[in-house]
Design a protein around this motif. Structure first.
Motif, mmCIF file in Angstrom:
data_model
loop_
_atom_site.group_PDB
_atom_site.id
_atom_site.type_symbol
_atom_site.label_atom_id
_atom_site.label_comp_id
_atom_site.label_asym_id
_atom_site.label_seq_id
_atom_site.Cartn_x
_atom_site.Cartn_y
_atom_site.Cartn_z
ATOM 1 N N VAL A 39 0.832 -1.212 0.000
ATOM 2 C CA VAL A 39 0.000 0.000 0.000
ATOM 3 C C VAL A 39 0.864 1.260 0.000
ATOM 4 N N THR A 71 2.394 1.729 -3.440
ATOM 5 C CA THR A 71 1.368 2.154 -4.391
ATOM 6 C C THR A 71 1.004 3.620 -4.179
ATOM 7 N N THR A 72 0.842 4.014 -2.927
ATOM 8 C CA THR A 72 0.486 5.400 -2.604
ATOM 9 C C THR A 72 1.561 6.369 -3.085
ATOM 10 N N ALA A 87 1.462 9.304 -5.880
ATOM 11 C CA ALA A 87 1.847 10.665 -5.486
ATOM 12 C C ALA A 87 2.924 11.252 -6.395
#
Length: 436
Positions: free
Chosen positions: A202, A205-206, A210
């Protein structure tokens, strides 16, 4: 909550609702790519991508639910990668058969699997496999996952000339994010943080979104594509033509070997094997696999089976069927939230596969290195799984060389009858599919 814990026997397997939930999420995140990849591959064989997406998800849901409620094992089921490529590129594009006939072959294989499982033939064959090969299956699958992870993250790429593989572009943003995600995951695991693999995926991926490496989806919710164009479209009659027999046999053997190797390898890592190196009640997960393979072609997709990515959930503590049930629930949600679930980039879920590989090499110490009749088949199994990029090739080679070496050494009595049957199946695979 107590009912769930009691049904799935949390206390017996020393697990909890939280562990199983995190394990299910982790497994799903590492295998959600199949929602995109399977339809893309089968589209090359003439199967419409939209309906195939729905079929892929429904097949996974069915398989995971049966695995959860009947077998109570943490193994997720979905369409196999190798078999889908065989159907699309070999059966349809090269041999010229229709995809409907190919689906008929998968259906027949599923029926045969189910019958053999009910009569415990498959479990008899699985229990005939020696400990050294079972260890080799686990190690080989672990290193196979590692190689996939290295490739998915971009840390290793295919070579143009000279060496077949080479170092990737470590200055690329996606590779740098993968390195960060890997280090973060390992750090969290060192600190014994539960859900470390999920956090790593996660977080990567974040950050990827961004920094603009991974684009945001145009929509998060969508209706599932209509499955009717491929539902119940299999052609069973053509399957029984003599000229089609090699295709049916190949599908059967590939699926059988993949399932046995995966179940044993994952079970060894999850510490589910008994003192003899066998998985208790192995016929239950095998029947779940067989029933899923029977239903899959009715839906319009190819052979299904236990996924090696289930190792990700096992590393997070998954030990019961509730893990598989969580995976089923997430696949069901993916019918309507596919853009959201498939946003996870390869350099994010790839780090999980690398981490898993480091844990799955542990059984190698149980191989008898001082006995060449045990070492050589195990060695060939491991290296050929990796260097041919094909689990079936490695397993077949090990199953064939083990009894032959034992016989050559004058120790043929050590080979169970079931191993000779497996060796014959391995020979058949090489004969009918020499370029697998």
């Amino acid at each position: 909550m107590k009912t769930i814990a009691s049904f799935f026997r949390f206390d017996h397997y020393r697990t909890s609702f939280r562990k199983e939930t995190v394990a299910g999420i982790t497994t799903f995140l590492t295998m959600a790519y199949i929602i995109i990849v399977n339809p893309a591959i089968l589209e090359a064989g003439g199967i419409p991508r939209g309906p195939q997406t729905t079929a892929t998800i429904l097949a996974a849901v069915f398989g995971c639910v049966v695995m959860a409620l009947w077998a109570n094992r943490p193994f997720a089921i979905a369409p196999y990668m190798s078999e889908n490529a065989f159907v699309a590129f070999t059966v349809v594009k090269t041999l010229g058969y229709t995809w409907q006939t190919a689906m008929g072959a998968v259906f027949v294989a599923g029926i045969v699997f189910s019958i053999l499982t009910v009569f415990r033939v498959r479990s008899w064959l699985a229990e005939a496999i020696p400990l050294s090969l079972k260890c080799a299956f686990a190690v080989g699958i672990g290193l196979f996952l590692t190689f996939i992870g290295l490739n998915e993250t971009g840390l290793v790429t295919l070579g143009v000339a000279g060496a077949p593989v080479k170092m990737g572009n470590i200055a690329a943003p996606s590779v740098l994010l993968a390195v960060f995600g890997y280090l973060l995951t390992v750090f969290l695991m060192t600190r014994q943080v539960r859900g470390a693999i999920v956090i790593g995926i996660v977080a990567t991926t974040t950050l990827s979104i961004a920094f603009g490496v991974t684009p945001m989806p145009k929509e998060f919710v969508s209706l599932p594509p209509d499955i009717s164009p491929i539902l119940f479209q299999l052609d069973i009659g053509s399957v029984f033509e003599i000229r089609f027999f090699p295709v049916v046999l190949t599908i059967f053997i590939m699926a059988f070997l993949d399932t046995v190797g995966t179940l044993i390898g994952l079970s060894m890592r999850a510490d589910l094997l008994d003192e003899h190196g066998n998985l208790p009640e192995i016929e239950k997960p095998m029947l779940a696999d067989a029933l899923a393979t029977t239903v899959a072609p009715l839906l319009g997709t190819t052979t299904t089976g236990a996924y090696i990515e289930s190792a990700a959930g096992i590393e997070e503590g998954g030990r019961t069927g509730f893990t598989a049930l969580v995976v089923a629930g997430l696949f069901l949600l993916a019918l309507f939230f596919a853009p959201l679930f498939t946003i996870v980039p390869s350099h994010a879920y790839g780090i999980a596969l690398i981490v898993i590989g480091s844990f799955m090499i542990e059984p190698i110490k149980r191989i008898a290195f001082d006995d060449f009749t045990e070492l050589v088949p195990a060695f060939l199994t491991i290296v050929l799984m990796i260097f041919t990029y094909n689990i079936g090739v490695g397993m077949s080679t090990g199953l064939l060389t083990y009894p032959l070496l034992k016989a050559a050494a004058g120790r043929g009595r050590e080979v169970p009858a079931g191993m000779w049957v497996l060796a014959l199946l391995a020979v058949s695979l090489f004969v009918f599919f020499p370029k697998m």
